[in-house]
Design a protein around this motif. Structure first.
Motif, PDB file in Angstrom:
ATOM      1  N   SER A 138       0.841  -1.193  -0.137  1.00 42.39           N
ATOM      2  CA  SER A 138      -0.019   0.006  -0.006  1.00 42.39           C
ATOM      3  C   SER A 138       0.947   1.501  -0.077  1.00 42.39           C
ATOM      4  N   GLU A 139       0.772   2.103  -1.167  1.00 38.73           N
ATOM      5  CA  GLU A 139       1.487   3.227  -1.374  1.00 38.73           C
ATOM      6  C   GLU A 139       1.016   4.208  -0.162  1.00 38.73           C
ATOM      7  N   ASP A 140      -0.140   4.237   0.067  1.00 36.15           N
ATOM      8  CA  ASP A 140      -0.857   5.249   0.903  1.00 36.15           C
ATOM      9  C   ASP A 140      -0.208   4.993   2.204  1.00 36.15           C
ATOM     10  N   ILE A 141      -0.231   3.680   2.713  1.00 34.89           N
ATOM     11  CA  ILE A 141       0.052   3.462   4.291  1.00 34.89           C
ATOM     12  C   ILE A 141       1.408   3.680   4.470  1.00 34.89           C
ATOM     13  N   SER A 190       5.567   7.003   6.873  1.00 39.63           N
ATOM     14  CA  SER A 190       6.816   7.687   6.362  1.00 39.63           C
ATOM     15  C   SER A 190       6.809   9.183   7.092  1.00 39.63           C
ATOM     16  N   HIS A 191       5.645   9.768   6.377  1.00 45.92           N
ATOM     17  CA  HIS A 191       5.294  10.992   6.713  1.00 45.92           C
ATOM     18  C   HIS A 191       5.276  11.479   8.342  1.00 45.92           C
ATOM     19  N   PHE A 192       4.593  10.485   8.897  1.00 50.79           N
ATOM     20  CA  PHE A 192       4.601  10.510  10.524  1.00 50.79           C
ATOM     21  C   PHE A 192       6.141  10.429  10.940  1.00 50.79           C
ATOM     22  N   MET A 193       6.808   9.557  10.511  1.00 49.92           N
ATOM     23  CA  MET A 193       8.119   9.382  11.033  1.00 49.92           C
ATOM     24  C   MET A 193       9.109  10.567  11.064  1.00 49.92           C
ATOM     25  N   GLY A 194       8.854  11.059   9.736  1.00 51.16           N
ATOM     26  CA  GLY A 194       9.727  12.076   9.139  1.00 51.16           C
ATOM     27  C   GLY A 194       9.153  13.444   9.874  1.00 51.16           C
ATOM     28  N   THR A 195       8.383  13.611  10.330  1.00 53.56           N
ATOM     29  CA  THR A 195       7.623  14.875  10.974  1.00 53.56           C
ATOM     30  C   THR A 195       7.248  14.974  12.347  1.00 53.56           C
ATOM     31  N   ASN A 196       7.332  13.847  12.925  1.00 48.61           N
ATOM     32  CA  ASN A 196       6.906  13.896  14.437  1.00 48.61           C
ATOM     33  C   ASN A 196       8.207  14.352  15.340  1.00 48.61           C
ATOM     34  N   PHE A 197       7.813  15.200  16.009  1.00 48.72           N
ATOM     35  CA  PHE A 197       8.859  15.821  16.962  1.00 48.72           C
ATOM     36  C   PHE A 197       9.576  14.670  17.690  1.00 48.72           C
ATOM     37  N   LEU A 198       9.064  13.965  18.485  1.00 46.77           N
ATOM     38  CA  LEU A 198       9.397  12.906  19.241  1.00 46.77           C
ATOM     39  C   LEU A 198      10.514  12.045  18.471  1.00 46.77           C
ATOM     40  N   VAL A 199       9.910  11.592  17.366  1.00 48.41           N
ATOM     41  CA  VAL A 199      10.675  10.717  16.683  1.00 48.41           C
ATOM     42  C   VAL A 199      12.108  11.425  16.113  1.00 48.41           C
ATOM     43  N   GLN A 200      11.962  12.559  15.738  1.00 48.31           N
ATOM     44  CA  GLN A 200      12.947  13.311  14.937  1.00 48.31           C
ATOM     45  C   GLN A 200      13.999  13.865  15.925  1.00 48.31           C
ATOM     46  N   PHE A 201      13.452  14.345  17.029  1.00 50.27           N
ATOM     47  CA  PHE A 201      14.475  15.043  17.659  1.00 50.27           C
ATOM     48  C   PHE A 201      14.865  14.484  19.025  1.00 50.27           C
ATOM     49  N   ILE A 202      14.153  13.401  19.277  1.00 57.04           N
ATOM     50  CA  ILE A 202      14.714  12.518  20.509  1.00 57.04           C
ATOM     51  C   ILE A 202      14.957  10.998  20.221  1.00 57.04           C
ATOM     52  N   TYR A 244      15.585  20.075   6.436  1.00 51.87           N
ATOM     53  CA  TYR A 244      16.038  20.969   7.514  1.00 51.87           C
ATOM     54  C   TYR A 244      17.153  22.054   6.595  1.00 51.87           C
ATOM     55  N   ILE A 245      17.657  21.906   5.488  1.00 51.78           N
ATOM     56  CA  ILE A 245      18.509  22.725   5.031  1.00 51.78           C
ATOM     57  C   ILE A 245      17.827  23.394   3.796  1.00 51.78           C
ATOM     58  N   ASP A 246      17.093  22.829   2.759  1.00 54.02           N
ATOM     59  CA  ASP A 246      16.461  23.546   1.900  1.00 54.02           C
ATOM     60  C   ASP A 246      15.066  24.063   2.209  1.00 54.02           C
ATOM     61  N   PHE A 247      14.557  23.490   3.205  1.00 56.00           N
ATOM     62  CA  PHE A 247      13.511  23.745   3.638  1.00 56.00           C
ATOM     63  C   PHE A 247      12.162  23.506   2.702  1.00 56.00           C
ATOM     64  N   MET A 248      12.414  22.366   1.964  1.00 61.20           N
ATOM     65  CA  MET A 248      11.169  22.250   0.809  1.00 61.20           C
ATOM     66  C   MET A 248       9.962  22.115   1.489  1.00 61.20           C
ATOM     67  N   PRO A 249       8.939  22.369   0.732  1.00 59.83           N
ATOM     68  CA  PRO A 249       7.429  22.103   1.510  1.00 59.83           C
ATOM     69  C   PRO A 249       7.086  20.620   1.668  1.00 59.83           C
ATOM     70  N   ASP A 250       6.657  20.652   2.634  1.00 59.34           N
ATOM     71  CA  ASP A 250       5.905  19.353   3.280  1.00 59.34           C
ATOM     72  C   ASP A 250       5.148  18.685   2.305  1.00 59.34           C
ATOM     73  N   ASP A 251       5.673  17.477   1.766  1.00 59.35           N
ATOM     74  CA  ASP A 251       4.860  16.734   0.751  1.00 59.35           C
ATOM     75  C   ASP A 251       4.590  15.311   1.174  1.00 59.35           C
ATOM     76  N   PRO A 252       3.543  14.948   1.765  1.00 62.77           N
ATOM     77  CA  PRO A 252       3.190  13.709   2.472  1.00 62.77           C
ATOM     78  C   PRO A 252       3.195  12.579   1.424  1.00 62.77           C
ATOM     79  N   ASN A 253       3.308  12.770   0.223  1.00 60.55           N
ATOM     80  CA  ASN A 253       3.072  11.644  -0.655  1.00 60.55           C
ATOM     81  C   ASN A 253       4.471  11.426  -1.638  1.00 60.55           C
TER      82      ASN A 253
END
Ligand code: SF4
Ligand code: FES
Lengths: 248, 235
Positions: free
Chosen positions: B55-58, B63-75, B149-158
């Motif tokens: 499933s591409e969607d799941i 991945s979007h959750f893991m890549g943007t969640n504060f706890l995952v990213q910074f802790i 974090y460097i290029d600050f590209m727009p958030d693209d969940p897909n």
């Protein structure tokens, strides 16, 4: 039997040492390995050569002194035996046999195949005992109920003869099987429990001071141990040390 | 006053734990703990990646959750990186210490008679895994950090699924990826049960640890290889 022996010869602890080749004939397959070395030594003495030094005492598998790394294995190719219990019938006529001392930085060679295993003694002295108060009021050991499994495990651990095959065979020269056995033997029994914390802390500390390596659980020691001491003793030692460190 | 006593107890406790951790057994336990931590991480990583197959969607959502969640990213991410570095550095330190303890080489050895190849060559399988990780970082992690974090590209969940598929279009990459996972499998075949033994697991669990070890050590790397080959063949 006719054999070629490649034996480690080293004059003393300082000299370099090397493998020396000997041809030997008329060896009976029923001789023990040490008797075969006796025959070779008798010949070397007659030839005015220096006989090969090797450790031995009981020659019945209980003292642990005989050592030797034979054809790449501690105590030779058989299992659950010491070198004095190894027979020449385990080899074939015409074989080349490599005979080397047990090797580890903590077991320096004294001469030829004789090594200094006093590191084990020092580990034992640091805690491998119980301080029994023999005041006359001591309780008869037989009257203290002990769980059968604990008694069996303690007894199994106590069969360690301190031969050092575990260290010799370990790729890390770790002494954890020996120390694990010595710690288990006491820590499983009520008589040994009182001093259990101090014992494990001191013995592990002494083991590290002697320069033995770190265990990486290859399990080679358990396979080569003449008394079949199991790796569970190492796991028990790890638990004991953790417990003792937290309690201290 | 009572605060001072507490601080004193804490310092004493730290000191005791320092002594424990510096002992040969302590180092072994620390190595095992970091290994167990990394194995849990790997399982989690696999469970997310495998969704990309069906499933591409799941996959994008996770991945979007893991890549943007504060706890995952910074802790969790820094803890993970520290765990990886610790495991490798400790592995090298122990290898050097053990080589010093052996010092003299036998003229003839038969290691295979009493131990497995995997258990005797953890440092080599470890080195292949390390080189894979470096490439993996260059390939996935650094571009990801740049993007966010460097290029600050727009958030693209897909974007995640097609980015992953793209990576697996180079046959050489897929080959090296699978080769590393075979080595990881060998590393785990010893490492899984070894880490639990180091933690002092009771012998009552030996056979279940062994079975679980086989399932994890073969199943997980095989699963990762399957994902890579699947995307290579189907796109
Ligand atoms: S544990 Fe086994 S191999 Fe090691 S010293 Fe004791 S009897 Fe010898
Ligand atoms: S001589 Fe005593 S065990 Fe071999």
């Amino acid at each position: 039997m006719k054999l070629t022996l490649k034996i480690w010869r080293q004059k003393n602890s300082e000299s370099k040492g090397q493998m020396v080749s000997y041809e030997i004939d008329n060896i009976s397959p029923d001789m023990s390995f040490l008797e075969m070395l006796d025959v070779l030594n008798a010949r070397l003495i007659l030839e005015d050569d220096d006989p090969i030094s090797f450790d031995h005492d009981c020659r019945e598998g209980i003292c642990g002194s005989c050592s030797l790394f034979i054809n790449g294995q501690a105590h030779g190719p058989d299992r659950r035996i010491t070198t004095c219990q190894l027979h020449m019938r385990k080899f074939k006529d015409g074989d080349t046999i490599y005979v080397e001392p047990f090797r580890a930085k903590a077991f320096p060679v004294i001469k030829d195949l004789v090594i200094d295993r006093s590191a084990f003694d020092r580990i034992q002295h640091s805690g491998g005992y119980i301080s029994v108060n023999t005041s006359g009021n001591t309780q008869d050991a037989n009257s203290i109920p002990i769980n059968k499994e604990d008694a069996d495990n303690a007894f199994d651990a106590a069969t360690c003869i301190g031969c050092g095959a575990c260290v010799a065979t370990c790729k890390n020269s770790s002494a954890m099987l020996f120390v694990g056995a010595k710690i288990s033997q006491y820590s499983l029994l009520p008589q040994g429990k009182t001093e259990a914390s101090r014992r494990v802390l001191n013995m592990v500390n002494q083991m590290d001071l002697e320069g033995f390596g770190n265990c990486s659980n290859t399990g080679a020691c358990e396979v080569e141990c003449p008394k079949g001491i199991s790796l569970d003793n190492i796991a028990r030692m790890n638990r004991e040390l953790l417990k003792a460190s937290l309690k201290k | 006053m009572s605060n001072n006593v507490l601080v004193l107890i804490f310092v004493l406790q730290l000191n005791i734990m320092k002594n424990f951790l510096l002992s040969s057994i302590g180092k072994k336990v620390a190595m095992a703990l970091s290994a167990i931590f990394l194995m849990i991480f790997l399982l989690q990583h696999f469970l997310i990646n495998i969704t990309s197959v069906f499933s591409e969607d799941i996959f994008n959502m996770l991945s979007h959750f893991m890549g943007t969640n504060f706890l995952v990213q910074f802790i969790l991410q820094p803890i993970l990186i520290a765990g990886v570095i610790f495991h490798f550095v400790m592995g090298f330190v122990l290898e050097i210490q053990n080589r010093r303890a052996t010092k003299y080489e036998y003229q003839k050895t038969r290691g295979g008679a009493n131990s497995t190849w995997m258990s005797r060559n953890m440092i080599w399988s470890g080195l292949v895994i390390l080189s894979f990780l470096i490439l993996h970082f260059i390939d996935f992690w650094i571009p990801e950090m740049e993007y966010k974090y460097i290029d600050f590209m727009p958030d693209d969940p897909n974007r995640y699924h097609h980015e992953l598929v793209e990576k697996f279009q180079d046959p050489l990459k897929v080959f090296f990826y699978c080769f590393s996972f075979i080595l990881l499998s060998l590393h785990l075949l010893h490492g899984f049960s070894s880490s639990l033994k180091s933690m002092g697991t009771n012998k009552a669990y030996t056979s279940s640890v062994k079975t679980l070890g086989y399932i994890y050590s073969i199943g997980l790397p095989a699963g990762f290889c399957f994902i890579a080959i699947f995307h290579y063949l189907t796109h």
